[in-house]
Write a protein that holds these residues in place. Structure first.
Motif, PDB file in Angstrom:
ATOM      1  N   TYR A  38       0.856  -1.186   0.000  1.00 23.21           N
ATOM      2  CA  TYR A  38       0.000   0.000   0.000  1.00 23.21           C
ATOM      3  C   TYR A  38       0.894   1.240   0.000  1.00 23.21           C
ATOM      4  CZ  TYR A  38      -3.973  -2.983   0.886  1.00 23.21           C
ATOM      5  OH  TYR A  38      -4.937  -3.940   0.764  1.00 23.21           O
ATOM      6  N   PHE A  39       0.617   2.117  -0.963  1.00 21.04           N
ATOM      7  CA  PHE A  39       1.406   3.334  -1.109  1.00 21.04           C
ATOM      8  C   PHE A  39       0.537   4.558  -0.858  1.00 21.04           C
ATOM      9  CE2 PHE A  39       5.394   1.780  -2.661  1.00 21.04           C
ATOM     10  CZ  PHE A  39       5.094   0.594  -3.326  1.00 21.04           C
ATOM     11  N   CYS A  40       1.082   5.458  -0.072  1.00 18.33           N
ATOM     12  CA  CYS A  40       0.499   6.773   0.124  1.00 18.33           C
ATOM     13  C   CYS A  40       1.198   7.725  -0.844  1.00 18.33           C
ATOM     14  CB  CYS A  40       0.738   7.206   1.570  1.00 18.33           C
ATOM     15  SG  CYS A  40       0.123   8.836   2.007  1.00 18.33           S
ATOM     16  N   ALA A  41       0.455   8.646  -1.422  1.00 14.63           N
ATOM     17  CA  ALA A  41       1.034   9.587  -2.381  1.00 14.63           C
ATOM     18  C   ALA A  41       0.400  10.955  -2.205  1.00 14.63           C
ATOM     19  CB  ALA A  41       0.824   9.089  -3.813  1.00 14.63           C
ATOM     20  N   MET A  42       1.142  11.966  -2.609  1.00 20.22           N
ATOM     21  CA  MET A  42       0.658  13.349  -2.477  1.00 20.22           C
ATOM     22  C   MET A  42       0.832  14.082  -3.796  1.00 20.22           C
ATOM     23  SD  MET A  42       1.909  16.319   0.188  1.00 20.22           S
ATOM     24  CE  MET A  42       3.604  16.288  -0.357  1.00 20.22           C
ATOM     25  N   ARG A  43      -0.113  14.948  -4.054  1.00 24.50           N
ATOM     26  CA  ARG A  43       0.037  15.885  -5.161  1.00 24.50           C
ATOM     27  C   ARG A  43      -0.140  17.277  -4.601  1.00 24.50           C
ATOM     28  NH1 ARG A  43      -3.870  14.394  -8.802  1.00 24.50           N
ATOM     29  NH2 ARG A  43      -5.340  15.752  -7.776  1.00 24.50           N
ATOM     30  N   GLU A  44       0.801  18.163  -4.930  1.00 20.25           N
ATOM     31  CA  GLU A  44       0.738  19.533  -4.436  1.00 20.25           C
ATOM     32  C   GLU A  44       0.039  20.421  -5.454  1.00 20.25           C
ATOM     33  OE1 GLU A  44       5.026  19.451  -3.746  1.00 20.25           O
ATOM     34  OE2 GLU A  44       4.623  20.048  -1.678  1.00 20.25           O
ATOM     35  N   GLY A  45      -0.871  21.266  -4.964  1.00 20.71           N
ATOM     36  CA  GLY A  45      -1.665  22.103  -5.865  1.00 20.71           C
ATOM     37  C   GLY A  45      -0.842  23.104  -6.636  1.00 20.71           C
ATOM     38  N   GLY A  46       0.268  23.529  -6.059  1.00 16.76           N
ATOM     39  CA  GLY A  46       1.104  24.505  -6.740  1.00 16.76           C
ATOM     40  C   GLY A  46       2.016  23.886  -7.782  1.00 16.76           C
ATOM     41  N   ASP A  47       1.985  22.582  -7.877  1.00 16.50           N
ATOM     42  CA  ASP A  47       2.808  21.875  -8.849  1.00 16.50           C
ATOM     43  C   ASP A  47       2.013  21.745 -10.135  1.00 16.50           C
ATOM     44  OD1 ASP A  47       4.190  20.043 -10.381  1.00 16.50           O
ATOM     45  OD2 ASP A  47       4.470  18.598  -8.768  1.00 16.50           O
ATOM     46  N   SER A  48       2.392  22.465 -11.142  1.00 13.59           N
ATOM     47  CA  SER A  48       1.586  22.501 -12.362  1.00 13.59           C
ATOM     48  C   SER A  48       1.568  21.175 -13.106  1.00 13.59           C
ATOM     49  CB  SER A  48       2.093  23.608 -13.291  1.00 13.59           C
ATOM     50  OG  SER A  48       3.443  23.370 -13.639  1.00 13.59           O
ATOM     51  N   SER A  49       2.525  20.319 -12.817  1.00 10.29           N
ATOM     52  CA  SER A  49       2.518  19.031 -13.511  1.00 10.29           C
ATOM     53  C   SER A  49       1.600  18.034 -12.809  1.00 10.29           C
ATOM     54  CB  SER A  49       3.933  18.445 -13.579  1.00 10.29           C
ATOM     55  OG  SER A  49       4.331  17.920 -12.320  1.00 10.29           O
ATOM     56  N   TYR A  50       1.220  18.363 -11.567  1.00 12.24           N
ATOM     57  CA  TYR A  50       0.338  17.495 -10.793  1.00 12.24           C
ATOM     58  C   TYR A  50       0.891  16.087 -10.638  1.00 12.24           C
ATOM     59  CZ  TYR A  50      -3.030  21.246 -11.322  1.00 12.24           C
ATOM     60  OH  TYR A  50      -3.645  22.470 -11.302  1.00 12.24           O
ATOM     61  N   LYS A  51       2.195  15.985 -10.556  1.00  9.36           N
ATOM     62  CA  LYS A  51       2.799  14.661 -10.385  1.00  9.36           C
ATOM     63  C   LYS A  51       2.502  14.149  -8.981  1.00  9.36           C
ATOM     64  CE  LYS A  51       7.294  16.369  -8.798  1.00  9.36           C
ATOM     65  NZ  LYS A  51       7.012  17.818  -8.928  1.00  9.36           N
ATOM     66  N   LEU A  52       2.586  12.831  -8.829  1.00 10.07           N
ATOM     67  CA  LEU A  52       2.408  12.200  -7.529  1.00 10.07           C
ATOM     68  C   LEU A  52       3.772  11.908  -6.924  1.00 10.07           C
ATOM     69  CD1 LEU A  52      -0.460   9.666  -8.230  1.00 10.07           C
ATOM     70  CD2 LEU A  52      -0.604  11.831  -7.001  1.00 10.07           C
ATOM     71  N   ILE A  53       3.871  12.168  -5.617  1.00  9.59           N
ATOM     72  CA  ILE A  53       5.068  11.822  -4.856  1.00  9.59           C
ATOM     73  C   ILE A  53       4.673  10.690  -3.920  1.00  9.59           C
ATOM     74  CG2 ILE A  53       6.813  12.663  -3.249  1.00  9.59           C
ATOM     75  CD1 ILE A  53       5.983  15.526  -4.277  1.00  9.59           C
ATOM     76  N   PHE A  54       5.380   9.584  -4.021  1.00  9.22           N
ATOM     77  CA  PHE A  54       5.001   8.390  -3.289  1.00  9.22           C
ATOM     78  C   PHE A  54       5.857   8.181  -2.047  1.00  9.22           C
ATOM     79  CE2 PHE A  54       1.951   6.062  -5.870  1.00  9.22           C
ATOM     80  CZ  PHE A  54       2.022   6.737  -7.072  1.00  9.22           C
ATOM     81  N   GLY A  55       5.249   7.512  -1.075  1.00  9.19           N
ATOM     82  CA  GLY A  55       5.997   6.997   0.057  1.00  9.19           C
ATOM     83  C   GLY A  55       6.610   5.651  -0.291  1.00  9.19           C
ATOM     84  N   SER A  56       7.313   5.093   0.667  1.00 10.24           N
ATOM     85  CA  SER A  56       8.045   3.845   0.427  1.00 10.24           C
ATOM     86  C   SER A  56       7.162   2.610   0.540  1.00 10.24           C
ATOM     87  CB  SER A  56       9.227   3.724   1.388  1.00 10.24           C
ATOM     88  OG  SER A  56       8.759   3.866   2.722  1.00 10.24           O
ATOM     89  N   GLY A  57       5.949   2.783   1.006  1.00  7.38           N
ATOM     90  CA  GLY A  57       4.999   1.685   1.015  1.00  7.38           C
ATOM     91  C   GLY A  57       4.987   0.879   2.307  1.00  7.38           C
ATOM     92  N   THR A  58       3.871   0.206   2.511  1.00  3.64           N
ATOM     93  CA  THR A  58       3.692  -0.737   3.624  1.00  3.64           C
ATOM     94  C   THR A  58       3.164  -2.044   3.054  1.00  3.64           C
ATOM     95  OG1 THR A  58       3.205   0.977   5.267  1.00  3.64           O
ATOM     96  CG2 THR A  58       2.403  -1.244   5.742  1.00  3.64           C
ATOM     97  N   ARG A  59       3.837  -3.121   3.393  1.00  2.00           N
ATOM     98  CA  ARG A  59       3.359  -4.433   2.936  1.00  2.00           C
ATOM     99  C   ARG A  59       2.425  -4.995   3.990  1.00  2.00           C
ATOM    100  NH1 ARG A  59       4.692  -7.602  -1.025  1.00  2.00           N
ATOM    101  NH2 ARG A  59       6.618  -6.466  -1.477  1.00  2.00           N
ATOM    102  N   LEU A  60       1.191  -5.228   3.595  1.00  2.43           N
ATOM    103  CA  LEU A  60       0.174  -5.768   4.503  1.00  2.43           C
ATOM    104  C   LEU A  60      -0.052  -7.234   4.208  1.00  2.43           C
ATOM    105  CD1 LEU A  60      -2.046  -5.263   6.666  1.00  2.43           C
ATOM    106  CD2 LEU A  60      -3.617  -4.841   4.761  1.00  2.43           C
ATOM    107  N   LEU A  61      -0.025  -8.032   5.257  1.00  2.00           N
ATOM    108  CA  LEU A  61      -0.329  -9.454   5.126  1.00  2.00           C
ATOM    109  C   LEU A  61      -1.510  -9.778   6.016  1.00  2.00           C
ATOM    110  CD1 LEU A  61       0.471 -12.142   3.881  1.00  2.00           C
ATOM    111  CD2 LEU A  61       1.973 -12.526   5.832  1.00  2.00           C
ATOM    112  N   VAL A  62      -2.561 -10.303   5.405  1.00  4.22           N
ATOM    113  CA  VAL A  62      -3.762 -10.668   6.143  1.00  4.22           C
ATOM    114  C   VAL A  62      -3.699 -12.154   6.445  1.00  4.22           C
ATOM    115  CG1 VAL A  62      -6.278 -10.709   6.121  1.00  4.22           C
ATOM    116  CG2 VAL A  62      -5.046  -8.858   4.959  1.00  4.22           C
ATOM    117  N   ARG A  63      -3.780 -12.467   7.731  1.00  2.00           N
ATOM    118  CA  ARG A  63      -3.697 -13.857   8.173  1.00  2.00           C
ATOM    119  C   ARG A  63      -5.092 -14.471   8.274  1.00  2.00           C
ATOM    120  NH1 ARG A  63       0.375 -12.340  13.045  1.00  2.00           N
ATOM    121  NH2 ARG A  63       2.321 -13.069  12.112  1.00  2.00           N
ATOM    122  N   PRO A  64      -5.248 -15.724   7.796  1.00  3.79           N
ATOM    123  CA  PRO A  64      -6.581 -16.371   7.912  1.00  3.79           C
ATOM    124  C   PRO A  64      -6.881 -16.758   9.349  1.00  3.79           C
ATOM    125  CG  PRO A  64      -4.984 -17.859   6.900  1.00  3.79           C
ATOM    126  CD  PRO A  64      -4.273 -16.547   7.079  1.00  3.79           C
TER     127      PRO A  64
END
Lengths: 115, 116
Positions: B90-116
């Motif tokens: 799962y990745f969190c990402a941000m887009r800044e309004g003042g950035d005219s390209s509207y690119k996404l900046i991502f975090g390093s992610g979290t690996r989630l494991l769901v156990r039965p």
């Protein structure tokens, strides 16, 4: 539901060879992007494209990279002379307009392996 | 400085329980958007939920909700009633309004494991 498509899904190439990664963005979208993700790392921005020109590029996007929208549907990323460190998953994304709420939709990615 | 920080490289959760994935961000732009994407083992990036900096209420999309605490600059993803199919990065990402390209900046992610 419309989606971003990318071809090929996998590409293996020799170091120094040119590769072209292809994307078909969602048809009424105006902004196009390439990102890459080296295995196990975060997704990194490469380049954004709007109105037939690059609007921003990252430090990664050096002279070896180029993008093109050759017709009304395709959006390509070319790497002229691939290096081992170009091995990564490459994602194309598109968005419709300029609202800060607009979501970017990602394609399924092209996994590039440079040998 | 990192613009998006995800401090949990990996998380476990029991099936049917709720889990919170942390995300903090750093921006001086008053207008920004925060996104969460899911990346299953197949590799594609799937959009989950969006929160705008001016939104008064926390975003919700089905089993996903966003715990947005603007003063703390955090935008944690809450997954309720976890399912085995939620196992993914799962990745969190941000887009800044003042950035005219509207690119996404991502975090390093979290690996989630769901156990039965």
């Amino acid at each position: 539901e419309p989606e971003v498509t990318q071809t090929p899904s996998h590409q293996v190439t020799q170091m120094g060879q040119e590769v072209i990664l292809r994307c078909v963005p969602i048809s009424n979208h105006l902004y196009f992007y390439w990102y890459r993700q080296i295995l196990g790392q975060k997704v990194e921005f490469l380049v954004s494209f709007y109105n037939n020109e690059i609007s921003e590029k990252s430090e990664i996007f050096d002279d070896q990279f180029s993008v093109e929208r050759p017709d009304g549907s395709n959006f390509t990323l070319k790497i002229r002379s691939t290096k081992l460190e170009d091995s990564a998953m490459y994602f194309c994304a598109s968005r419709k307009g300029t609202s800060v709420k607009e979501t970017q939709y990602f394609g399924p990615g092209t996994r590039l392996l440079v040998l | 400085a990192q613009k998006i920080t995800q401090t949990q490289p990996g998380m476990f959760v029991q099936e049917k329980e709720a889990v919170t994935l942390d995300c903090t961000y750093d921006t001086s732009d008053p207008s920004y958007g925060l996104f969460w994407y899911k990346q299953p083992s197949s590799g594609e990036m799937i959009f989950l939920i969006y929160q705008g900096s001016y939104d008064q209420q926390n975003a919700t999309e089905g089993r996903y909700s966003l715990n947005f605490q603007k003063a703390r600059k955090s935008a944690n993803l809450v997954i309720s009633a976890s399912q085995l199919g939620d196992s993914a990065m799962y990745f969190c990402a941000m887009r800044e309004g003042g950035d005219s390209s509207y690119k996404l900046i991502f975090g390093s992610g979290t690996r989630l494991l769901v156990r039965p």
